[in-house]
Every structure is written in C-alpha cells, then in structure tokens.
Enzyme design. Structure first.
Site, PDB file in Angstrom:
ATOM      1  N   THR A 154       0.863  -1.185   0.000  1.00 24.12           N
ATOM      2  CA  THR A 154       0.000   0.000   0.000  1.00 24.12           C
ATOM      3  C   THR A 154       0.892   1.225   0.000  1.00 24.12           C
ATOM      4  O   THR A 154       1.918   1.210   0.678  1.00 24.12           O
ATOM      5  CB  THR A 154      -0.839   0.027   1.307  1.00 24.12           C
ATOM      6  OG1 THR A 154      -1.685  -1.113   1.319  1.00 24.12           O
ATOM      7  CG2 THR A 154      -1.660   1.294   1.452  1.00 24.12           C
ATOM      8  N   ARG A 182     -13.365  -8.355  -0.990  1.00 25.76           N
ATOM      9  CA  ARG A 182     -12.495  -8.307   0.193  1.00 25.76           C
ATOM     10  C   ARG A 182     -11.959  -6.875   0.356  1.00 25.76           C
ATOM     11  O   ARG A 182     -11.455  -6.265  -0.583  1.00 25.76           O
ATOM     12  CB  ARG A 182     -11.337  -9.286   0.011  1.00 25.76           C
ATOM     13  CG  ARG A 182     -10.323  -9.296   1.170  1.00 25.76           C
ATOM     14  CD  ARG A 182      -9.144  -8.385   0.921  1.00 25.76           C
ATOM     15  NE  ARG A 182      -8.147  -8.447   1.988  1.00 25.76           N
ATOM     16  CZ  ARG A 182      -7.163  -7.573   2.128  1.00 25.76           C
ATOM     17  NH1 ARG A 182      -7.026  -6.577   1.283  1.00 25.76           N
ATOM     18  NH2 ARG A 182      -6.312  -7.682   3.123  1.00 25.76           N
ATOM     19  N   VAL A 183     -12.073  -6.347   1.549  1.00 28.50           N
ATOM     20  CA  VAL A 183     -11.532  -5.015   1.842  1.00 28.50           C
ATOM     21  C   VAL A 183     -10.551  -5.154   2.995  1.00 28.50           C
ATOM     22  O   VAL A 183     -10.868  -5.816   3.992  1.00 28.50           O
ATOM     23  CB  VAL A 183     -12.672  -4.028   2.193  1.00 28.50           C
ATOM     24  CG1 VAL A 183     -12.116  -2.690   2.665  1.00 28.50           C
ATOM     25  CG2 VAL A 183     -13.592  -3.819   0.989  1.00 28.50           C
ATOM     26  N   GLY A 184      -9.370  -4.564   2.846  1.00 28.34           N
ATOM     27  CA  GLY A 184      -8.357  -4.660   3.900  1.00 28.34           C
ATOM     28  C   GLY A 184      -8.446  -3.492   4.871  1.00 28.34           C
ATOM     29  O   GLY A 184      -9.477  -2.815   4.994  1.00 28.34           O
ATOM     30  N   ASP A 185      -7.345  -3.240   5.545  1.00 33.82           N
ATOM     31  CA  ASP A 185      -7.303  -2.172   6.546  1.00 33.82           C
ATOM     32  C   ASP A 185      -7.221  -0.774   5.930  1.00 33.82           C
ATOM     33  O   ASP A 185      -7.588   0.217   6.573  1.00 33.82           O
ATOM     34  CB  ASP A 185      -6.062  -2.372   7.434  1.00 33.82           C
ATOM     35  CG  ASP A 185      -4.785  -2.343   6.593  1.00 33.82           C
ATOM     36  OD1 ASP A 185      -4.645  -3.213   5.697  1.00 33.82           O
ATOM     37  OD2 ASP A 185      -3.944  -1.441   6.791  1.00 33.82           O
ATOM     38  N   THR A 205       0.836  -0.723   6.642  1.00 34.64           N
ATOM     39  CA  THR A 205       0.871  -1.560   5.452  1.00 34.64           C
ATOM     40  C   THR A 205       1.186  -2.981   5.890  1.00 34.64           C
ATOM     41  O   THR A 205       1.899  -3.186   6.880  1.00 34.64           O
ATOM     42  CB  THR A 205       1.886  -1.044   4.409  1.00 34.64           C
ATOM     43  OG1 THR A 205       1.902  -1.945   3.287  1.00 34.64           O
ATOM     44  CG2 THR A 205       3.285  -0.915   4.963  1.00 34.64           C
ATOM     45  N   GLY A 206       0.638  -3.946   5.159  1.00 34.14           N
ATOM     46  CA  GLY A 206       0.832  -5.338   5.536  1.00 34.14           C
ATOM     47  C   GLY A 206      -0.485  -6.085   5.417  1.00 34.14           C
ATOM     48  O   GLY A 206      -1.407  -5.615   4.755  1.00 34.14           O
ATOM     49  N   GLY A 208      -3.888  -6.865   5.909  1.00 38.69           N
ATOM     50  CA  GLY A 208      -5.011  -6.108   6.475  1.00 38.69           C
ATOM     51  C   GLY A 208      -5.813  -6.894   7.493  1.00 38.69           C
ATOM     52  O   GLY A 208      -6.281  -6.342   8.492  1.00 38.69           O
TER      53      GLY A 208
HETATM   54  N1  ASP Z   1      -2.835  -3.524   3.951  1.00 35.39           N
HETATM   55  C1  ASP Z   1      -3.158  -3.850   2.578  1.00 35.39           C
HETATM   56  C2  ASP Z   1      -4.366  -4.739   2.572  1.00 35.39           C
HETATM   57  O1  ASP Z   1      -4.457  -5.629   3.392  1.00 35.39           O
HETATM   58  C3  ASP Z   1      -2.046  -4.480   1.829  1.00 35.39           C
HETATM   59  C4  ASP Z   1      -0.654  -3.970   2.159  1.00 35.39           C
HETATM   60  O2  ASP Z   1      -0.473  -2.869   2.640  1.00 35.39           O
HETATM   61  O3  ASP Z   1       0.305  -4.713   1.957  1.00 35.39           O
HETATM   62  O4  ASP Z   1      -5.172  -4.601   1.688  1.00 35.39           O
END
Ligand code: ASP
Length: 296
Positions: A154, A182-185, A205-206, A208
């Site tokens: 992200t 699907r929706v992440g953080d 980031t990572g 979610g």
């Molecule tokens: N956090 C983002 C998500 O889960 C992906 C990312 O930042 O790597 O959609």
C-alpha cells in the site's frame, strides 16, 4: 513551522520527492498527499496501487483508498471500487463532498462518475496473463476462492505542512488474488490510517486481516498522545499486536506502521525485515529509510 512527508515503500520515493517540493512551496498537507498518491497510482510498474493494480480472484481490479484531515478530523474513503485509476482523489472528494465517510463498490463508482471522473481499464495485459496463470494453478490445486492471496503493498502517507496541519492517507489494490469484495485495513479509519493535528498521524501496510485486529494506526497515534516518541509508539503498537496474535498459534501476517508527531519527528516499525519508507523534511532531502524488524 517545518514541513515533513513520509510514505511507505521504496516505490513511493519519486512521489515523495514531488510532495516535498510542493510542501516547501507552501501547499497543504492534503495537497501533498494528493500529489504523492497520484504519482504512485499512475506508475505502471507499481502493481499494488491504482492503474496496474493486481486483480482479485475473478480478474477484476478492486481498489481501496482513504484520506483524513488532521485539522478537521474529516475523512473520506472508497473500498472495492472498480474502473477508476485515481481512487485517492475520489476519497478526497468523498471527504469533502459526501455525507458518508466511506463509499464502497458500486456506490463509490456512481459517486466517482457523478464527480466527473472518467472510467478506465485498470487491468494491464501483463497482469491479465499473470492472473490467468495463477488462476489455473489455484483451480488445478482445487484451492478455494480467496484462500491463496499472493503479494500486497500500500502507499500510505503522512504529511505535515508549514501551517502545522497534518493529513494521512492510503491507496492500494489490496491482496493480489483476493476474494471479490475483500476489503483490507487501508480504507478503514484507525486500522490503515489515522491523524489528529493535536498529536500526529500514522499509516499501516501489511496483511489487512491482522492489522485491523489491532487498529494499528489509531493505536500508534494514541501512544504518541500518551507521550511516547514516534519510534516508541510505532514499535510498541506493532509488537503488542504481533505478540497478541502470536499467542493464537497461527502465523502472524507481515505488518508495518510509519508515524510522525505534530513537530515532524517520524519513525517506523515492522515485524519483518523487508520494509522501507521514504521521508523528506524541511531540513533533509527525500531519502529511503530501511527498518529492522522489531519483533516476529
Ligand atoms: N494492507 C493492505 C491490505 O491488506 C495491503 C498492504 O499494505 O500490503 O489490503
């Protein structure tokens, strides 16, 4: 007042440089985020954000983005939005012009069309080929939809302008091969981003699914509010969540947070060894900072 801009991952460096020039010239924190996010979203070599974002399991590019203004506490976000290459800009319009804070799917797309944005094909030929290949692999291994997601990143940004105003925001295509819808953080306030002029801001980031279990960005900001330095706040927020999830006996997803206080002092923490971020301040040219894992 000294300005500052930080942004996740090495791919944000060119945009960070552009945002730094704008902040130096006196633009607002939200404008700096707009310049930086637009630069990453338009970059065809970045396959986790905007145009050329990697598709979901069905071969559709669904994008998430958000913006928060630390002066007014206003925020706007779009989630699982298809067909628009500049989701961050549309999130800013949601923040400024729509009663809801978060619009998703067809609602976000209708809003973007009403605001005059043009629909764009986001799926590149090379991503389509890669998607077909991965899809065949999943089908032949009989893996259920969304159970195997490959790769994610992200662009997350925090800026402080010369007036002492702050903003934080994100833009992403989320997990590659994610389940449709699907929706992440990233578009969720407190999980993917949070900012308050009184204290500072943070973005994550990572994975979610794990980041939202700890409202990672809000936690980092609240630790700064309690008096922790940005470095201690970032490290404590990541390590507390990592340790809590580890107790459940399952692998913990990668996660990282970058944060800055209202004076422009910035820091980051990650539970893995591959994270880096770009930072520029009134005193220092844009540079990449690598981050050693604080736990994990
Ligand atoms: N956090 C983002 C998500 O889960 C992906 C990312 O930042 O790597 O959609």
């Amino acid at each position: 007042m000294d300005w500052m801009v930080i942004s996740t991952w090495v791919f944000s460096f060119p945009g960070n440089r552009l945002a730094a020039q704008k902040l130096k010239a006196g633009c607002s924190a939200v404008e700096a985020l707009q310049v930086l996010a637009a630069s990453v979203e338009a970059d065809p070599d970045v396959d986790n954000v905007g145009y050329a974002g990697f598709p979901n399991c069905e071969g559709e590019v669904e994008l998430d983005a958000a913006c928060m203004d630390g002066k007014t506490m206003k925020l706007g976000a779009v989630a699982a939005m298809k067909g628009y290459a500049n989701p961050f800009e549309i999130a800013v319009r949601v923040m400024r012009e729509s009663p809801p804070n978060l619009l998703m799917g067809i609602g976000a797309e209708e809003f973007a069309a009403r605001m005059g944005y043009a629909e764009t094909e986001l799926l590149t030929e090379s991503n389509q080929k890669e998607w077909m290949h991965r899809r065949q692999e999943l089908d032949s291994a009989n893996i259920r939809q969304g159970e195997a997601a490959f790769g994610h990143d992200t662009v997350g940004i925090v800026a402080l302008d010369v007036n002492g105003d702050m903003a934080a925001g994100t833009s992403t295509s989320g997990l590659a091969m994610k389940m449709r819808g699907r929706v992440g953080d990233s578009p969720l306030a407190g999980s993917g981003f949070y900012v308050d002029n009184d204290v500072g801001g943070a973005v994550a980031t990572g994975l979610g699914e794990d980041i939202m279990k700890g409202c990672l960005s809000f936690h980092a900001v609240e630790l700064m509010r309690q008096g922790l330095s940005p470095q201690d706040a970032a490290t404590s927020a990541v390590c507390r969540l990592h340790a809590r999830l580890e107790r459940m006996g399952k692998p913990v997803g990668n996660m990282a947070v970058i944060c800055a206080d209202r004076f422009g002092c910035h820091a980051a923490a990650a539970n893995h060894g591959s994270f880096a971020y770009a930072a520029a301040t009134a005193g220092l040219e844009p540079a990449i900072h690598t981050v050693d894992p604080c736990c994990g």
